[in-house]
Structure formats: structure tokens, C-alpha cells
Design a protein around this motif. Structure first.
Motif, PDB file in Angstrom:
ATOM      1  N   LEU A 147     -14.246   0.340  -9.751  1.00  0.00           N
ATOM      2  CA  LEU A 147     -14.922   1.331 -10.577  1.00  0.00           C
ATOM      3  C   LEU A 147     -14.750   2.720  -9.955  1.00  0.00           C
ATOM      4  CD1 LEU A 147     -16.587   0.770 -13.162  1.00  0.00           C
ATOM      5  CD2 LEU A 147     -18.645   0.927 -11.776  1.00  0.00           C
ATOM      6  N   GLN A 186     -11.144   4.083 -10.286  1.00  0.00           N
ATOM      7  CA  GLN A 186     -10.871   4.645 -11.617  1.00  0.00           C
ATOM      8  C   GLN A 186     -11.564   5.995 -11.784  1.00  0.00           C
ATOM      9  OE1 GLN A 186     -11.396   1.703 -14.995  1.00  0.00           O
ATOM     10  NE2 GLN A 186     -12.082   0.441 -13.299  1.00  0.00           N
ATOM     11  N   PHE A 187     -12.803   6.028 -11.321  1.00  0.00           N
ATOM     12  CA  PHE A 187     -13.626   7.240 -11.441  1.00  0.00           C
ATOM     13  C   PHE A 187     -12.937   8.421 -10.754  1.00  0.00           C
ATOM     14  CE2 PHE A 187     -17.059   9.753  -9.386  1.00  0.00           C
ATOM     15  CZ  PHE A 187     -17.684  10.240 -10.517  1.00  0.00           C
ATOM     16  N   GLU A 228      -9.789   8.694  -9.900  1.00  0.00           N
ATOM     17  CA  GLU A 228      -8.498   8.997 -10.510  1.00  0.00           C
ATOM     18  C   GLU A 228      -8.648   9.764 -11.823  1.00  0.00           C
ATOM     19  OE1 GLU A 228      -4.617   6.363 -11.608  1.00  0.00           O
ATOM     20  OE2 GLU A 228      -6.139   5.467 -10.327  1.00  0.00           O
ATOM     21  N   SER A 229      -9.747   9.529 -12.510  1.00  0.00           N
ATOM     22  CA  SER A 229      -9.931  10.124 -13.842  1.00  0.00           C
ATOM     23  C   SER A 229     -10.474  11.541 -13.803  1.00  0.00           C
ATOM     24  CB  SER A 229     -10.918   9.285 -14.665  1.00  0.00           C
ATOM     25  OG  SER A 229     -10.476   7.979 -14.769  1.00  0.00           O
TER      26      SER A 229
END
Lengths: 279, 333
Positions: free
Chosen positions: A211, A214-215, A217-218
Motif C-alpha cells: 500500500l 503504491q502511495f 509512487e502515485s
């Protein structure tokens, strides 16, 4: 903040995330004759606790148990070595026990004082223990519990019972909400307990905190870098390892790996969090 | 007496407890002290005997700053999020026990396993609220049969910020208990039972697969689901640009015969929606199969259907446009 004010870095982490051992290792490094690029800016202030935890780390003893409710706050004035700009850094530890951060996640509040600290900080260092629960937590874990009878006695929800992945994302979200474009140095503590020594801290993050990975990277409004650090250098409860560690230099046995698994230094997360350009 | 601070307010006077001292009359202290320095001089009525016993002062509580994440969002809080860059509002509808909360939790859990194709988790304003709903299924909760927290009365939203094709997208998922939907089935106007229906970009009508697997209940279940779909879509309750997804949940409990029966009857459920909407989907899912390891089935497909752009006229995009500022999600215009 004037030019002469030190750059502030706030250290955060939930209970048992490895903050104390990191500070103990840092203390030994800045206080000793090591090649650490930071040294103590002055000898003012109460250093008893630092001396105690540093001494215990040097002797391969576990740190003193942090009592529940003991929200020890302190800061460490540091200065960059061989720097004609005389850059100073103030490491602020709002709560060594970590309960303040746990409370923030559970009750969605923290003190005005802490809020001001965070909003003024140049950078943040966030800790997670390499062996913290990373989930998944629906199903497999629940189903693996012993016993055939279905229990309906639900323990009240507590943040300490959820995966470190969610804890970290929420903590970083909260920090981000009070400090725009923060530089967050993520320290994976007890790095010696990661069994695969070819695994880089960046890869560890991708495997264990999906999680968070992704966080990070986004979002281009959050800057996160990751290190794996073993302030102890090994296990103190293993007599053979403890003997080997005692024979080594207390600072030299600190193991630091950068995101790509290259050898680093204990001050690297702090220096990165400041955003300073260092040659 | 030069200190202005100790001058008595109007109507009050300084008195001396020493009977030998005539301070009250002359203003001079027998011991030659300033009133502020003399322990015998007090405000009138302020002696220990006359002072009422006061409860000890409560410990000082430091002022705090309120943060976010521990609870689901209220409608105004959801509006605040939507006002920033628009949001996709998803109405999750279904009777009690259909698995609405489990579906919410499982959608969040999907990202705990990694990105879903090109869609990545980018944050949540209700992260701990997701975790709290998932708590009864966690080992740490002390329960050895996965479950989710039951939704309580009221309208709340859970929030996901997702990243796709270089864009961030806010998704607001309603967390409403079953009763309002049962009221719609029984004849209440959906705009009264669930006023935000007209604001939804996507409505998911969840059908309980366990009831489809039950011969005694399946026909009634289809009938009730059909009435719910009808109630949500007729008279323009759901905007005609909205998407409706009929999702059969708990498909892991179905036999092959049950699946055949459902495939023959599921269009009956969707049929009332097709009269009003052009964007209707039917998806069979298992948000959390009973069998270990409880891996969700076809939730990715459901999420993709939610995230596909809806056929809204560009003037109405996004649903709650940033330039419109705060616009109530939960009431009719």
C-alpha cells in the motif's frame, strides 16, 4: 526562521519501531571519533538518557523499557562537519515511546505544539520495524487461529493490531497534511533480521508494504527515501552474535543500507531529510 | 501602594486579619509593609475560613488539532473532498446482510495486495475507518471467523484516492445500512429514503448469493432486487447518465445449478434499469469467499466497471465540479 536557526528534523514512529536504538547509535556516532559527518553542536542540555541508551547499545544490552505513558521528548543539536556554511541541524523527538503517534492514528488528533513542530520541520524521519506485521490480515491469519469454536468476543479496535503498511500510510498522510511537500526518510529498523541479505530496502518496501509503495509512487507531493538500518548490528540475545558484536567497534558494527542496498552511514536519513546539498 | 495589579475592583476592599492593625481605616500597615507583601492583608471575604471549598482543578489538557482518517466521512466532509478535483460517487445499495461492508473492505484490501492493473492506491481520508470495518476479520481482533463491522444508522462515506493514467481520482463510497434500501423495496421513494441517489455516478445493487442458493428464498430475492433497482432508477432518481451495476455477491456459495438459475433470471433484476439507463452491468462476485484463503473473486472487474468514465455530458463533469465549490452531495438540488 532566520538563517542562523538550525534546520529541524522531526523523528516519528509508532511504539517498538526502532527509534530508541537508532538514536542510541546516532549518539555514539556523533559523540565519538567516528567518520560521522555530524557532530554535537554544543554540550548544553540534559544528556543523561542519551548517555544511558548509548552506553547500553555499546555494551550490547537492550534499551531500557519505555514505560507506557512515558512520553519522553528531547532534541539533539547537531552540526555538519567540515562545512564552511556552519549548517546546524536540530533532531527533534517529540515522543520516544511512540504513543503520541499511535494516538494520532486512533483518535485523529495531536497537540497544537506537535502540529507546529511538524509544520515547521524541514524533514521527517519515520520508522518501521522490519518484523512488524505487514498483513495480509483478512482471512489467512484469522483462519489460522487455533480452535474450532467460533469466537464472537471481539477485542476493541486498536491501531497496534493492524498491519504496519496501513499504519505507515496513515502516519505519512497526517504528516503530509501538516507539512507541504515533505521530505520523509523512511528507516526500516532491525535490518539484520531481514533474512534475504540481497533484498534492498526499496525491494523490501515493495514486498512488505504494498500500500505504501503504491502511495509513494502515485504522489508527486511527497518525497520518500528508504534505508535499512541495524543500529545493533545483530542479535543481542544470541550469545555467539553478541560476543562477535562486543569485539567490534560500537559504531562500526552499525549496518546501514540505502534504498539500493549500498552501504551507507547512520546520519544519511537525517541529512537527506534536511534537503541540504552536500558534496 | 504603587502596584496597580492589586488594587481591588469596585465594590471590594483590602482587609487585614491582624486585629492590632488599623490598615482598613488608615491604609497603613502596622508592620510598615506594602499591602502586596503583607501576608495578613487579603481581599475582603478572601480569608481561608470564608472561602468556599473548591474542587481541585482538573489536569490541564493541551490544546489539540483535529486530524482525519479515524472515522468515515460525513456528507459535508465528503463535499469538501469532492470540491477539490471532483469525485466519483458510488452508491452501494442492498439489503442487510447482502455484504455491503464486506465489499467496501475487500475493495480496500485489493490494494493491500498491490496495484490493480494500471490503478494504484494513492491515499485515503478514511484509512483507519476501513481498518476498523475490517477489524472483526483480523487475527488481532480475537475472532476466528472473518467478519466485518456492521454499518450503523446514518450516511457516511469511505474514501479512496486512486491513481490511473497519471491522474488522481477521488472515489467516495457510501456506507449506508440496509434499512433505507428495504424501505425502497417496500415502496418509499428512493429520493426520500436515500436522498443522495440523484448525485451518484455509479450505483451498485448488491444481491445476496446465499439467498439465491436457497430454493425457498431465491425467487423472492430476485423480486426484491428488481424492486430496488426499479426504485433507484424510475422517475429520474438515478440520473440517466449514471451507471448501474447489479452485482451478485457470495457466488462461492452457489452450485452449478444455482448459477444456471441465476443466469436465467438476472436480467429480470436489471430490466427496470434498462428502461431509464443505457449503462447497466451485471457482474458476479465473491467479495470474501467463505473458503480459506478468502481470496476475493472478480472484484477487479467490478472496480474497473466503477472507474470507467460514465456517459455524462461534459458540462456535468466531474460530478461535483471544483469550480462549483461546495455543493451538497446528500440533498436534492
Amino acid at each position: 526562521m532566520s538563517d542562523s536557526d538550525p534546520t529541524e528534523v522531526v523523528l516519528a514512529g509508532l511504539p517498538a519501531s526502532g527509534k530508541t536504538q537508532y538514536i542510541a547509535g546516532l549518539w555514539l556516532a556523533v559523540d565519538g571519533q567516528s567518520e560521522c559527518r555530524l557532530h554535537l553542536a554544543n554540550y548544553k542540555g540534559d544528556r543523561r538518557y542519551l548517555v544511558e541508551i548509548g552506553g547500553r547499545l555499546a555494551k550490547c544490552e537492550d534499551p531500557p523499557h519505555t514505560e507506557v505513558g512515558e512520553s519522553r521528548t528531547f532534541d539533539l543539536p547537531l552540526q555538519l562537519d567540515d562545512d564552511d556554511k556552519e549548517r546546524r541541524l536540530r533532531l527533534i523527538v517529540p515522543d520516544l515511546s511512540g504513543e503520541t503517534w499511535e494516538h494520532a492514528l486512533e483518535e485523529a488528533e495531536w497537540t497544537v505544539e506537535l502540529d507546529e513542530r511538524i509544520s515547521q520541520a524541514s524533514g521527517l524521519v519515520v520508522f518501521v520495524h522490519s518484523q512488524a506485521s505487514s498483513g495480509p490480515t483478512l482471512g489467512p491469519l484469522a483462519a489460522s487461529l487455533p480452535g474450532d469454536e467460533t469466537s464472537r468476543d471481539i477485542h476493541p479496535f486498536r491501531v497496534s493490531g493492524i498491519a504496519a503498511d496501513s499504519q505507515l500510510v496513515q502516519l505519512i498522510q497526517l504528516l503530509r497534511a501538516r507539512r507541504a511537500n515533505p521530505r520523509i526518510a523512511l528507516v526500516v529498523s532491525a535490518w539484520d533480521l531481514v533474512e534475504d541479505d540481497t533484498l534492498s530496502p526499496q525491494a523490501w518496501l515493495g514486498e512488505n508494504c504494498k500500500l505504501l509503495a503504491q502511495f509513494v509512487e502515485s504522489r508527486d507531493d511527497i518525497h520518500v527515501n528508504v534505508w535499512g538500518i541495524s543500529a545493533q548490528g545483530g542479535r543481542f540475545d544470541d550469545p555467539e552474535q553478541a560476543k562477535r558484536l562486543l569485539e567490534a567497534d560500537a559504531v562500526g558494527r552499525i549496518n546501514v543500507r540505502d534504498a539500493e542496498n549500498e552501504i551507507g552511514a547512520i546520519e544519511d536519513p537525517l541529512l537527506w531529510a534536511t534537503g541540504w546539498e552536500i558534496s | 501602594m504603587g502596584d496597580v495589579d492589586i488594587l481591588p475592583p469596585p465594590g471590594e476592599a483590602l482587609v487585614c486579619a491582624n486585629p492590632e492593625c488599623d490598615f482598613a481605616q488608615t491604609g497603613d500597615c502596622t508592620d510598615g509593609l506594602e499591602p502586596a507583601d503583607c501576608p495578613q492583608i487579603t481581599m475582603h471575604g478572601d480569608s481561608a475560613e470564608e472561602r468556599p471549598t473548591e474542587a481541585p482543578a482538573p489536569p490541564q489538557v493541551p490544546p489539540v488539532v483535529r486530524l482525519f482518517g479515524a472515522t468515515a466521512l460525513s456528507p459535508p466532509e465528503a463535499d469538501d473532498i469532492a470540491a477539490v478535483r471532483g469525485a466519483t460517487m458510488v452508491l452501494l445499495a442492498g439489503e442487510a446482510e447482502a455484504g455491503k461492508t464486506t465489499l467496501l473492505v475487500s475493495l480496500f484490501e485489493l490494494f493491500r495486495q498491490g496495484p490493480l492493473d494500471e490503478v494504484r492506491f494513492a491515499g485515503s481520508q478514511t484509512l483507519m475507518a476501513f481498518e476498523e470495518r475490517a477489524w472483526p476479520g483480523r487475527a488481532a481482533s480475537g475472532v476466528n471467523e472473518p467478519d466485518t463491522e456492521r454499518t450503523v444508522e446514518g450516511l457516511r462515506f469511505l474514501h479512496l484516492l486512486l491513481h490511473r493514467d497519471g491522474q488522481l481520482r477521488d472515489v467516495l463510497l457510501t456506507d449506508i445500512w440496509g434499512e433505507p434500501f428495504e424501505n425502497i423495496i417496500e415502496g418509499d421513494a428512493s429520493t426520500e429514503a436515500v436522498p443522495l441517489v440523484g448525485r451518484a455516478d455509479v450505483a451498485i445493487v448488491l444481491v445476496d448469493g446465499e439467498r439465491i442458493a436457497n430454493l425457498a428464498l431465491r425467487q423472492d430475492t430476485v423480486r426484491r432486487a428488481r424492486m430496488l433497482v426499479g426504485g433507484l432508477t424510475e422517475n429520474g432518481a438515478l440520473r440517466e447518465q449514471a451507471r448501474l451495476i447489479v452485482a451478485l455477491n457470495k457466488t462461492d456459495t452457489l452450485t452449478n445449478d444455482d448459477r444456471t438459475w441465476w443466469s436465467e433470471h438476472r436480467d429480470e433484476v436489471a430490466e427496470p434499469a434498462r428502461r431509464h439507463l443505457s449503462d447497466v452491468h451485471l457482474i458476479d462476485i465473491a467479495a470474501r469467499p467463505a473458503k480459506v484463503p478468502h481470496t476475493p473473486q472478480r472484484l477487479g472487474e467490478l472496480l474497473r466497471a466503477v472507474l470507467e468514465p460514465t456517459k455524462r455530458p461534459s458540462r456535468q463533469l466531474p460530478h461535483v465540479a471544483a469550480e462549483q465549490g461546495r455543493r451538497a452531495l446528500w440533498t436534492q438540488e
